[in-house]
Write a protein that holds these residues in place. Structure first.
Motif, PDB file in Angstrom:
ATOM      1  N   VAL A  43       0.843  -1.202   0.000  1.00  0.00           N
ATOM      2  CA  VAL A  43       0.000   0.000   0.000  1.00  0.00           C
ATOM      3  C   VAL A  43       0.882   1.258   0.000  1.00  0.00           C
ATOM      4  O   VAL A  43       1.572   1.557   0.970  1.00  0.00           O
ATOM      5  CB  VAL A  43      -0.975   0.000   1.196  1.00  0.00           C
ATOM      6  CG1 VAL A  43      -1.766   1.302   1.245  1.00  0.00           C
ATOM      7  CG2 VAL A  43      -1.921  -1.191   1.093  1.00  0.00           C
ATOM      8  N   LYS A  45      -0.264   4.428  -0.752  1.00  0.00           N
ATOM      9  CA  LYS A  45      -1.019   5.689  -0.594  1.00  0.00           C
ATOM     10  C   LYS A  45      -0.240   6.623   0.327  1.00  0.00           C
ATOM     11  O   LYS A  45       0.292   6.188   1.357  1.00  0.00           O
ATOM     12  CB  LYS A  45      -2.395   5.395   0.004  1.00  0.00           C
ATOM     13  CG  LYS A  45      -2.320   4.892   1.424  1.00  0.00           C
ATOM     14  CD  LYS A  45      -3.691   4.723   2.073  1.00  0.00           C
ATOM     15  CE  LYS A  45      -3.482   4.355   3.532  1.00  0.00           C
ATOM     16  NZ  LYS A  45      -4.628   3.689   4.132  1.00  0.00           N
ATOM     17  N   ILE A  87      -7.724   0.525  -3.598  1.00  0.00           N
ATOM     18  CA  ILE A  87      -8.210  -0.053  -2.341  1.00  0.00           C
ATOM     19  C   ILE A  87      -9.117   0.898  -1.569  1.00  0.00           C
ATOM     20  O   ILE A  87      -9.732   0.513  -0.588  1.00  0.00           O
ATOM     21  CB  ILE A  87      -7.039  -0.500  -1.434  1.00  0.00           C
ATOM     22  CG1 ILE A  87      -6.167   0.696  -1.029  1.00  0.00           C
ATOM     23  CG2 ILE A  87      -6.193  -1.562  -2.128  1.00  0.00           C
ATOM     24  CD1 ILE A  87      -5.171   0.370   0.073  1.00  0.00           C
ATOM     25  N   MET A 169     -13.717  -8.105  -0.244  1.00  0.00           N
ATOM     26  CA  MET A 169     -12.715  -7.335   0.496  1.00  0.00           C
ATOM     27  C   MET A 169     -13.357  -6.837   1.781  1.00  0.00           C
ATOM     28  O   MET A 169     -14.568  -6.565   1.810  1.00  0.00           O
ATOM     29  CB  MET A 169     -12.259  -6.141  -0.353  1.00  0.00           C
ATOM     30  CG  MET A 169     -11.277  -5.217   0.333  1.00  0.00           C
ATOM     31  SD  MET A 169     -12.045  -3.897   1.303  1.00  0.00           S
ATOM     32  CE  MET A 169     -10.939  -2.553   0.976  1.00  0.00           C
ATOM     33  N   ILE A 171     -12.377  -4.497   5.645  1.00  0.00           N
ATOM     34  CA  ILE A 171     -11.479  -3.830   6.581  1.00  0.00           C
ATOM     35  C   ILE A 171     -11.879  -4.311   7.973  1.00  0.00           C
ATOM     36  O   ILE A 171     -13.070  -4.286   8.314  1.00  0.00           O
ATOM     37  CB  ILE A 171     -11.624  -2.294   6.470  1.00  0.00           C
ATOM     38  CG1 ILE A 171     -11.252  -1.848   5.054  1.00  0.00           C
ATOM     39  CG2 ILE A 171     -10.763  -1.587   7.520  1.00  0.00           C
ATOM     40  CD1 ILE A 171     -11.508  -0.378   4.774  1.00  0.00           C
ATOM     41  N   MET A 210      -4.280  -6.068   7.198  1.00  0.00           N
ATOM     42  CA  MET A 210      -3.412  -4.906   7.006  1.00  0.00           C
ATOM     43  C   MET A 210      -2.212  -5.066   7.946  1.00  0.00           C
ATOM     44  O   MET A 210      -2.038  -6.109   8.566  1.00  0.00           O
ATOM     45  CB  MET A 210      -4.191  -3.620   7.280  1.00  0.00           C
ATOM     46  CG  MET A 210      -5.613  -3.662   6.757  1.00  0.00           C
ATOM     47  SD  MET A 210      -6.478  -2.102   6.433  1.00  0.00           S
ATOM     48  CE  MET A 210      -6.089  -1.095   7.805  1.00  0.00           C
ATOM     49  N   SER A 211      -1.403  -4.020   8.066  1.00  0.00           N
ATOM     50  CA  SER A 211      -0.167  -4.156   8.856  1.00  0.00           C
ATOM     51  C   SER A 211      -0.409  -4.712  10.264  1.00  0.00           C
ATOM     52  O   SER A 211       0.375  -5.505  10.764  1.00  0.00           O
ATOM     53  CB  SER A 211       0.536  -2.803   8.974  1.00  0.00           C
ATOM     54  OG  SER A 211       1.029  -2.423   7.712  1.00  0.00           O
ATOM     55  N   ARG A 226      -3.191  -6.370   2.371  1.00  0.00           N
ATOM     56  CA  ARG A 226      -2.856  -5.005   1.915  1.00  0.00           C
ATOM     57  C   ARG A 226      -2.006  -4.363   2.981  1.00  0.00           C
ATOM     58  O   ARG A 226      -2.499  -4.011   4.048  1.00  0.00           O
ATOM     59  CB  ARG A 226      -4.155  -4.207   1.706  1.00  0.00           C
ATOM     60  CG  ARG A 226      -5.230  -4.940   0.884  1.00  0.00           C
ATOM     61  CD  ARG A 226      -6.502  -4.111   0.824  1.00  0.00           C
ATOM     62  NE  ARG A 226      -7.013  -3.772   2.132  1.00  0.00           N
ATOM     63  CZ  ARG A 226      -7.961  -4.429   2.788  1.00  0.00           C
ATOM     64  NH1 ARG A 226      -8.544  -5.472   2.248  1.00  0.00           N
ATOM     65  NH2 ARG A 226      -8.351  -4.045   3.998  1.00  0.00           N
ATOM     66  N   ILE A 227      -0.722  -4.199   2.706  1.00  0.00           N
ATOM     67  CA  ILE A 227       0.194  -3.785   3.765  1.00  0.00           C
ATOM     68  C   ILE A 227       0.963  -2.523   3.388  1.00  0.00           C
ATOM     69  O   ILE A 227       1.636  -2.474   2.359  1.00  0.00           O
ATOM     70  CB  ILE A 227       1.163  -4.936   4.079  1.00  0.00           C
ATOM     71  CG1 ILE A 227       0.326  -6.146   4.566  1.00  0.00           C
ATOM     72  CG2 ILE A 227       2.179  -4.518   5.142  1.00  0.00           C
ATOM     73  CD1 ILE A 227       1.116  -7.314   5.007  1.00  0.00           C
ATOM     74  N   GLY A 228       0.818  -1.502   4.238  1.00  0.00           N
ATOM     75  CA  GLY A 228       1.509  -0.234   4.013  1.00  0.00           C
ATOM     76  C   GLY A 228       2.587   0.007   5.045  1.00  0.00           C
ATOM     77  O   GLY A 228       3.782  -0.171   4.799  1.00  0.00           O
ATOM     78  N   SER A 229       2.170   0.415   6.259  1.00  0.00           N
ATOM     79  CA  SER A 229       3.143   0.885   7.249  1.00  0.00           C
ATOM     80  C   SER A 229       4.153  -0.182   7.675  1.00  0.00           C
ATOM     81  O   SER A 229       5.290   0.156   8.004  1.00  0.00           O
ATOM     82  CB  SER A 229       2.420   1.469   8.460  1.00  0.00           C
ATOM     83  OG  SER A 229       1.405   0.610   8.898  1.00  0.00           O
TER      84      SER A 229
HETATM   85  C1  LIG Z   1      -4.228   2.294   4.302  1.00  0.00           C
HETATM   86  C2  LIG Z   1      -4.919   1.041   3.984  1.00  0.00           C
HETATM   87  C3  LIG Z   1      -4.282  -0.204   4.123  1.00  0.00           C
HETATM   88  C4  LIG Z   1      -2.877  -0.355   4.680  1.00  0.00           C
HETATM   89  O1  LIG Z   1      -2.836   0.022   6.033  1.00  0.00           O
HETATM   90  P1  LIG Z   1      -1.526  -0.261   6.922  1.00  0.00           P
HETATM   91  O2  LIG Z   1      -2.070  -0.358   8.294  1.00  0.00           O
HETATM   92  O3  LIG Z   1      -0.601   0.885   6.718  1.00  0.00           O
HETATM   93  O4  LIG Z   1      -0.947  -1.554   6.460  1.00  0.00           O
HETATM   94  C5  LIG Z   1      -4.976  -1.332   3.751  1.00  0.00           C
HETATM   95  N1  LIG Z   1      -6.251  -1.273   3.267  1.00  0.00           N
HETATM   96  C6  LIG Z   1      -6.892  -0.101   3.118  1.00  0.00           C
HETATM   97  C7  LIG Z   1      -8.278  -0.103   2.576  1.00  0.00           C
HETATM   98  C8  LIG Z   1      -6.252   1.085   3.473  1.00  0.00           C
HETATM   99  O5  LIG Z   1      -6.911   2.245   3.328  1.00  0.00           O
END
Ligand SMILES: *Cc1c(COP(=O)(O)O)cnc(C)c1O
Length: 238
Positions: A43, A45, A87, A169, A171, A210-211, A226-229
């Motif tokens: 991720v 963004k 996403i 999908m 959250i 996610m993270s 879906r992994i960002g941080s």
């Molecule tokens: C930002 C986001 C993520 C990633 O989040 P992290 O906690 O940084 O891994 C995953 N899915 C969605 C829909 C997001 O908005």
């Protein structure tokens, strides 16, 4: 950024990514699957193109963005051959711009959005790959179709010829303890499995994790995280 800064961020991303891949692999095995059966969406963004590119250099190939405008600026600055997925929440009026950029739209939760995607995909001559977003948190601001309405929603959009419904999908609820999270993900998996029996072979993606919770999500049946941080580090998010 000077060269030293770039080298140090690259090294940090490399370490983070290795750690994430190892944990994905071990959670996959715990749930009786092969590491290769879990897709990783990096991720990006809120991350600058220069830093996103460092993740690409370290091996990331599929990126997740949550704003059409940001993606429009970033993608042309990145090497070709990468895959980009949407996403975040998508406004119907942004569909025309979004479709050509993204290989998968994770966040379809309204008839009107599905209809708009179908319409523009038809113009492009190529079906739009989508996931139906399920609301498992009860919080309306996260978007998503409530579990009880998923079947009728899918029935309704299934007759759109230029939509390819590839899965679900969600959250995770937040804040939530481990038991509540597992319970929510287990219910989601049951829903997914029930639908899989009735949908075609394209319906095979369960995008959840996610993270903060991807290991648990994989253990409970996620096929895409879906992994960002955990890859870029917290402080690089604006
Ligand atoms: C930002 C986001 C993520 C990633 O989040 P992290 O906690 O940084 O891994 C995953 N899915 C969605 C829909 C997001 O908005």
């Amino acid at each position: 950024m000077n060269d030293d800064e770039i080298a140090s961020i690259r090294q940090e991303i490399r370490g983070n990514l290795a750690n994430v891949l190892e944990r994905i692999a071990s959670s996959a095995r715990k749930s009786g699957r092969k590491p290769g059966e879990i897709s990783l969406i990096t991720v990006s963004k809120g991350i600058s193109p220069a830093i996103t590119e460092l993740a690409q250099v370290e091996g990331c190939r599929v990126f997740g963005e949550s704003k059409v405008q940001e993606a429009q600026v970033k993608i042309p600055q990145m090497p070709a051959g990468l895959e980009w997925q949407m996403i975040g929440r998508l406004q119907s009026k942004k569909v025309r711009d979004a479709l050509p950029m993204f290989s998968l739209i994770h966040s379809v939760d309204r008839d009107s959005l599905a209809g708009e995607l179908d319409k523009h995909a038809r113009e492009l001559g190529k079906p739009a790959n989508i996931l139906v977003q399920v609301n498992i948190s009860g919080s309306e601001k996260q978007g998503g179709v409530p579990i009880a309405d998923i079947q009728p929603f899918i029935d309704k959009i299934s007759n759109l010829d230029y939509l390819c419904i590839c899965g679900l999908m969600a959250i995770g609820p937040y804040p939530a303890g481990e038991n509540d999270l597992r319970q929510a993900y287990r219910e989601l998996r049951v829903l997914f499995d029930g639908l899989s029996g009735r949908m075609g072979a394209n319906f095979k993606t369960l995008s959840v994790g996610m993270s903060g919770d991807y290991e648990l999500a994989i253990e409970e049946g996620s096929t895409m995280v879906r992994i960002g941080s955990a890859i870029f580090g917290n402080r690089r998010y604006k």
